[in-house]
Write an enzyme that holds these catalytic residues in place. Structure first.
Site, PDB file in Angstrom:
ATOM      1  N   ASP A   1       0.860  -1.189   0.000  1.00 41.93           N
ATOM      2  CA  ASP A   1       0.000   0.000   0.000  1.00 41.93           C
ATOM      3  C   ASP A   1       0.893   1.236   0.000  1.00 41.93           C
ATOM      4  O   ASP A   1       1.258   1.771   1.044  1.00 41.93           O
ATOM      5  CB  ASP A   1      -0.934  -0.015   1.204  1.00 41.93           C
ATOM      6  N   ALA A   2       1.257   1.645  -1.208  1.00 42.41           N
ATOM      7  CA  ALA A   2       2.301   2.652  -1.397  1.00 42.41           C
ATOM      8  C   ALA A   2       1.773   3.906  -2.087  1.00 42.41           C
ATOM      9  O   ALA A   2       2.401   4.951  -2.031  1.00 42.41           O
ATOM     10  CB  ALA A   2       3.435   2.068  -2.222  1.00 42.41           C
ATOM     11  N   LYS A   3       0.615   3.811  -2.777  1.00 44.71           N
ATOM     12  CA  LYS A   3       0.014   4.960  -3.467  1.00 44.71           C
ATOM     13  C   LYS A   3       1.042   5.660  -4.353  1.00 44.71           C
ATOM     14  O   LYS A   3       1.136   6.885  -4.359  1.00 44.71           O
ATOM     15  CB  LYS A   3      -0.589   5.945  -2.453  1.00 44.71           C
ATOM     16  N   ARG A   4       1.807   4.913  -5.119  1.00 45.28           N
ATOM     17  CA  ARG A   4       2.812   5.482  -5.994  1.00 45.28           C
ATOM     18  C   ARG A   4       2.200   5.937  -7.320  1.00 45.28           C
ATOM     19  O   ARG A   4       1.008   5.715  -7.579  1.00 45.28           O
ATOM     20  CB  ARG A   4       3.929   4.456  -6.245  1.00 45.28           C
TER      21      ARG A   4
END
Lengths: 275, 275
Positions: free
Chosen positions: A91-94
């Site tokens: 869960d990095a929202k890159r």
């Protein structure tokens, strides 16, 4: 892992629970602080206690990144003790221009062998496509998030006469980049009233659903509105499970909390899954 | 660093150049591979050769993240050799729910002491505000990016009768969260035709401008359209400077490339800055 394999795990475990490994060094049980890597030890015991009750683990990358280089070591070691049949979500929202997203994809899919990574859509096609090139790997694209700020832009209506919201355009446009075999979507449990609009555009895709528990969403509501023929839901719970106790019994109590959710999911699968 | 201090540096150096430290281990000059930390050594020599010609350095975080824990060590060491009077931008494109953005802010502002971090707006207010709590630190919010994918969502028109694009709504709404003293905006040099629309909404804010050089944007165009009374521009160049040569003379050639841009900027400042 493929979509079919994920569905098989859901049937086998009677669960579509995703456990969020939002491991905060400040919230660890005291007795773990004697270990060389307390964050890893915490995760290891949580995983050992819950891996038969969930189908996915989702480390929230910010929690590891905030610990500096050591955090990335703890994360890598955590990934190595997650059983292969459990789906993993970074869960990095890159999301960045193409050549940069390629590097993020390398970090999470090659260096660390995650099954999926969460990606923000604002920069469009070339920021997302580099994550879609490997079989058995998924982008989990932000669509309609669980937080209050989701109202600011995701819920803006567009001028194209469609009466659609921005998040619907994100869903629709992203279908030109991938399909249910390599894309999932974040849809908050706090957004149950919009789940039918989501399903109209992406009937087959898995939805990653945060916001049950601490943020107030209802598991039953989101399941009744969002489940498809392959379940199509991964419902995340973090704090309510991993911090069920801060004592010596933290793993045991985490298991009890996960078991309670799994039982509820088993009943919902029996009720809702068209066999 | 405050906005005033940044402007003072621009006047002193006659430059609004930001050098992108997109340091790719595969593109390093061969002779650096004998060093214990070749990425750091490359950055150190680039910084030593160019620090008097630029006002900002922008490490692209993906390049470091893709190297695993060692990459974060190289990044930290790099930050420590950047002179304090040069503004630093963590180009990370982060953004998540409030408690998670707090952790990203801690990672970049406290653990690493960056002056600013790039943030994606899709998740709205509570994903951005945690980055705005410290004096002298800036959010650099994505508004209108330089890539082809900027057309997918940023250029959608809204239904509110304003004839505005989504990126304009992002600019407008974000002005409720911060101001020119703690927010900057990414506006691609490839988007020069829209810069006047940007300036209508955020006349005083600094714009971080990628897309000059390899991506095809014009320094003169973006400067004529975007400069304000405090310059208000940080124009980024990465590949054209740091990879000017792949030989023993890489730092010297990087200096020459940076010098050429600085001279052009000096002329543009003389022409455009209202004294």
């Amino acid at each position: 892992m493929t979509r079919e394999q994920l569905f098989e795990q859901i049937l086998k475990k009677k669960s579509y629970l995703c456990i969020g490994l939002d491991t905060d060094p400040l919230k660890l049980p005291q007795h773990l602080l004697d270990f060389e890597d307390p964050v890893f030890e915490f995760n290891r015991q949580i995983i050992e206690a819950t891996a038969d009750l969930c189908v996915a683990y989702k480390p929230n990358i910010a929690f590891y990144e905030a610990q500096g280089p050591q955090g990335w070591v703890s994360l890598q070691k955590t990934l190595e003790v997650i059983p292969k049949e459990v789906f993993t979500i970074a869960d990095a929202k890159r999301g960045d221009i193409g050549n940069t997203s390629e590097l993020y994809a390398r970090a999470f899919f090659e260096n660390m062998d995650f099954d999926s990574v969460t990606v923000a859509p604002y920069m469009g096609a070339d920021s997302v496509k580099p994550f879609l090139t490997q079989g058995g790997k998924f982008v989990v694209l932000l669509a309609l998030t669980s937080n209050a700020g989701s109202q600011d832009f995701q819920m803006l209506r567009l001028e194209d006469g469609s009466e659609e919201y921005l998040f619907e355009q994100v869903l629709r446009t992203s279908q030109e980049w991938g399909n249910a075999d390599n894309m999932m979507y974040v849809v908050g449990a706090t957004q149950a009233e919009y789940v039918q609009r989501v399903r109209r555009i992406v009937p087959d895709s898995f939805l990653l659903v945060p916001g049950v528990g601490a943020q107030g969403g209802s598991l039953a509501d989101i399941s009744r509105l969002g489940m498809n023929r392959q379940c199509g839901l991964l419902v995340n719970s973090a704090r309510a499970i991993i911090y069920a106790s801060s004592g010596f019994d933290f793993a045991e109590r985490a298991r009890e909390a996960a078991f309670a959710v799994q039982r509820e999911m088993e009943a919902l699968l029996e009720e809702l899954l068209v066999g």
